[in-house]
Design a protein around this motif. Structure first.
Motif, mmCIF file in Angstrom:
data_model
loop_
_atom_site.group_PDB
_atom_site.id
_atom_site.type_symbol
_atom_site.label_atom_id
_atom_site.label_comp_id
_atom_site.label_asym_id
_atom_site.label_seq_id
_atom_site.Cartn_x
_atom_site.Cartn_y
_atom_site.Cartn_z
ATOM 1 N N GLY A 286 1.220 -1.308 -0.527
ATOM 2 C CA GLY A 286 0.003 0.248 -0.092
ATOM 3 C C GLY A 286 1.144 1.026 -0.228
ATOM 4 N N LYS A 287 2.497 1.093 0.143
ATOM 5 C CA LYS A 287 3.051 2.249 -0.112
ATOM 6 C C LYS A 287 3.793 2.405 -1.045
ATOM 7 C CE LYS A 287 4.189 2.660 5.160
ATOM 8 N NZ LYS A 287 5.032 2.851 6.033
ATOM 9 N N LYS A 288 3.405 3.685 -1.844
ATOM 10 C CA LYS A 288 4.502 4.160 -2.890
ATOM 11 C C LYS A 288 5.685 4.156 -2.942
ATOM 12 C CE LYS A 288 2.870 6.979 -5.686
ATOM 13 N NZ LYS A 288 2.283 8.356 -6.236
ATOM 14 N N THR A 289 7.033 3.571 -2.898
ATOM 15 C CA THR A 289 8.029 3.214 -2.352
ATOM 16 C C THR A 289 9.306 2.742 -3.561
ATOM 17 O OG1 THR A 289 7.371 1.348 -0.508
ATOM 18 C CG2 THR A 289 9.979 1.101 -1.374
ATOM 19 N N ILE B 276 19.025 -5.204 -3.305
ATOM 20 C CA ILE B 276 18.939 -3.382 -2.842
ATOM 21 C C ILE B 276 19.826 -3.145 -1.994
ATOM 22 C CG2 ILE B 276 16.382 -2.224 -1.857
ATOM 23 C CD1 ILE B 276 14.936 -5.235 -1.852
ATOM 24 N N TYR B 277 19.598 -2.285 -2.597
ATOM 25 C CA TYR B 277 21.442 -1.063 -1.502
ATOM 26 C C TYR B 277 19.838 0.316 -0.922
ATOM 27 C CZ TYR B 277 25.080 -3.055 -3.264
ATOM 28 O OH TYR B 277 25.488 -4.040 -3.272
ATOM 29 N N ASP B 278 18.650 0.801 -2.123
ATOM 30 C CA ASP B 278 18.248 1.844 -1.176
ATOM 31 C C ASP B 278 17.189 2.153 -0.990
ATOM 32 O OD1 ASP B 278 20.384 3.812 -0.766
ATOM 33 O OD2 ASP B 278 20.603 4.484 -2.849
ATOM 34 N N VAL B 279 15.947 1.668 -0.354
ATOM 35 C CA VAL B 279 14.408 2.222 0.505
ATOM 36 C C VAL B 279 14.057 3.326 0.603
ATOM 37 C CG1 VAL B 279 12.217 0.460 0.681
ATOM 38 C CG2 VAL B 279 15.024 -0.814 0.594
ATOM 39 N N ILE B 280 13.098 3.862 -0.342
ATOM 40 C CA ILE B 280 12.101 5.356 -0.247
ATOM 41 C C ILE B 280 11.360 4.648 0.319
ATOM 42 C CG2 ILE B 280 12.458 8.289 0.218
ATOM 43 C CD1 ILE B 280 14.710 7.375 -1.328
ATOM 44 N N ALA B 281 10.443 5.362 1.051
ATOM 45 C CA ALA B 281 8.866 4.261 1.407
ATOM 46 C C ALA B 281 7.884 6.647 1.219
ATOM 47 C CB ALA B 281 8.233 3.515 2.343
ATOM 48 N N GLU B 282 7.104 7.107 0.605
ATOM 49 C CA GLU B 282 6.688 7.669 0.202
ATOM 50 C C GLU B 282 5.503 7.858 2.124
ATOM 51 O OE1 GLU B 282 3.539 10.126 -2.050
ATOM 52 O OE2 GLU B 282 3.314 8.022 -1.510
ATOM 53 N N PRO B 283 5.580 8.919 2.863
ATOM 54 C CA PRO B 283 4.873 9.214 3.631
ATOM 55 C C PRO B 283 3.687 8.863 4.102
ATOM 56 C CG PRO B 283 6.255 10.748 3.981
ATOM 57 C CD PRO B 283 6.081 10.251 2.288
ATOM 58 N N GLU B 284 3.474 7.929 4.897
ATOM 59 C CA GLU B 284 1.815 7.596 5.478
ATOM 60 C C GLU B 284 0.938 8.950 5.807
ATOM 61 O OE1 GLU B 284 1.653 4.515 8.071
ATOM 62 O OE2 GLU B 284 1.527 3.647 6.121
ATOM 63 N N ASP B 285 2.065 10.260 6.233
ATOM 64 C CA ASP B 285 0.856 10.760 7.209
ATOM 65 C C ASP B 285 0.404 11.854 6.614
ATOM 66 O OD1 ASP B 285 -0.687 12.453 8.938
ATOM 67 O OD2 ASP B 285 0.263 12.175 10.703
ATOM 68 N N ALA B 286 -0.537 12.245 6.065
ATOM 69 C CA ALA B 286 -0.405 13.816 4.590
ATOM 70 C C ALA B 286 -0.395 14.659 5.533
ATOM 71 C CB ALA B 286 -2.125 14.061 3.901
ATOM 72 N N ASP B 287 -0.693 15.255 6.919
ATOM 73 C CA ASP B 287 -0.375 16.165 7.824
ATOM 74 C C ASP B 287 0.758 15.772 8.030
ATOM 75 O OD1 ASP B 287 -3.268 17.077 7.951
ATOM 76 O OD2 ASP B 287 -3.726 15.803 9.246
#
Length: 403
Positions: free
Chosen positions: A14-17, A26-37
């Motif tokens: 469910g997270k854009k990653t 895998i070397y880098d992993v960045i997930a989009e923050p969940e909390d829009a605020d």
């Protein structure tokens, strides 16, 4: 396919990653923050000074109703006075971490593919990673055009591959954008979002060099179209994965790899292993011989081989897990100082490949290798805590809320 150097952008539980994968690792992993605020690093706001706390040399700025950021006096500037209730323009510099507020600055900057325009610096600079004298001479010619620029300009490493006219246009565009924000932002009401940061995956790609990538692949059509219209870099390497019968996640084995990245123990091909223990204050990594020493006569040679392999894996695990702050690594003791210098040289070299500032500090009197890494993104264990993957039972489900 497995040997490719590729940036993958997909949804993981469910997270854009975004993931950087090289040679199937895998070397880098960045997930989009969940909390829009949550204030996103790079966003520029009109904030209200809520409180000034002199004994910690900081102020607290409200950028949204009830959302506070931490502004150190060092990020305010000596000539800029602050009073509670004042409205000021701030940029989010660091993301919020657990109970700590996001860090703000009064010196905004805007990063593009080829340059960074910043209020925190003066003059014109060129990335230290560019060492070719002919390239440096060519880029130095651009400096003449921006001698009277109101803000500092730093050319990024990617500028060496672009035509001077393209670099100049981006510098002009970002200068005008930052000037517009600073001049007109002061007339807008508090909590106004003056600039929303570029999507995190485009920010990452801006830092990638041509030799770093063979492919940029995504199965998200919105991401694909955003990259086509807003990304000025290596578009020829961009492709859209459209096989609905077999997901991109399964094709590359992403979820299974991330599950392993959340485990405490990491096995090495030599039979040795790493034990990674994050704590509140620091992270400790222990290098063990494991099964590698069984039946071995030349122990020193075996220890050296394990340390060399561990040095590469330690650097990768730090990147992949997003470990930051103080890191202590307990390698296997070697009597041969020359061999010790060799594997430490490997470690230094691998740490320098990290996109986030990582420093090999020293070896302590107890023989522990001390490393520091700047905090930029939440660690993997916070982005994907145990129990977040489909079919996985979380500790909370078994033991309750106090786990």
């Amino acid at each position: 396919m497995n040997g490719r150097r590729q940036v993958v952008i997909t949804k993981i539980w469910g997270k854009k990653t975004l993931l950087y994968i090289k040679n199937d690792k895998i070397y880098d992993v960045i997930a989009e923050p969940e909390d829009a605020d949550t204030p996103v690093p790079g966003n520029i706001y009109v904030g209200k000074i809520k409180n000034i706390v002199a004994n910690i040399n900081a102020a607290f700025i409200e950028v949204r109703a009830g959302v506070l950021c931490y502004l150190p006096f060092s990020e305010n500037g000596k000539e800029q006075r602050m009073r509670p209730g004042d409205e000021i323009i701030v940029q989010i510099k660091k993301a919020a971490v657990k109970t700590k507020q996001a860090v703000a600055t009064r010196f905004p900057e805007i990063a593009g593919n080829y340059c960074i325009v910043s209020m925190a610096t003066d003059g014109f600079g060129i990335s230290k990673k560019i060492t070719d004298s002919r390239v440096l001479e060519r880029l130095s010619e651009i400096k003449k055009m921006f001698e009277a620029a109101p803000y500092g300009i730093v050319l990024r490493t990617a500028a060496q591959y672009a035509e001077p006219e393209i670099v100049e246009k981006e510098c002009e565009k970002l200068l005008a954008e930052l000037q517009e924000i600073m001049e007109h932002g002061k007339y807008l009401s508090r909590f106004s979002l003056l600039r929303e940061e570029t999507p995190f995956y485009i920010q990452y790609l801006y830092g990638c060099q041509e030799e770093d990538l063979d492919r940029i692949i995504t199965d998200d059509t919105s991401v694909y179209h955003t990259l086509q219209h807003e990304y000025n870099g290596q578009k020829e390497k961009l492709c859209l994965y459209e096989d609905d019968t077999f997901s991109l996640d399964k094709l590359l084995g992403i979820t299974s790899k991330l599950k392993k990245a959340l485990e405490k123990r990491v096995w090495l091909k030599s039979g040795g292993n790493l034990v990674i223990e994050p704590t509140e204050a620091l992270t400790v990594i222990d290098v063990n011989t494991g099964k590698a020493i069984e039946g071995k006569r030349q122990m020193e040679t075996t220890f050296f081989r394990i340390n060399c392999e561990a040095a590469k894996e330690v650097a990768r695990q730090i990147r992949m897990r997003g470990i930051s702050g103080i890191i202590l690594v307990d390698f296997i003791d070697l009597k041969d100082k020359k061999k010790q210098g060799e594997f430490l040289g490997i470690l230094r070299s691998e740490l320098q490949k990290d996109r986030i500032k990582t420093v090999f500090v020293d070896i302590t009197k107890l023989g522990l290798v001390e490393i520091t890494r700047m905090k930029k993104y939440p660690p993997l264990r916070e982005s994907f805590p145990r129990g977040s993957f489909p079919g996985e039972i979380s500790p909370t489900e078994i033991f309750g809320e106090n786990t």
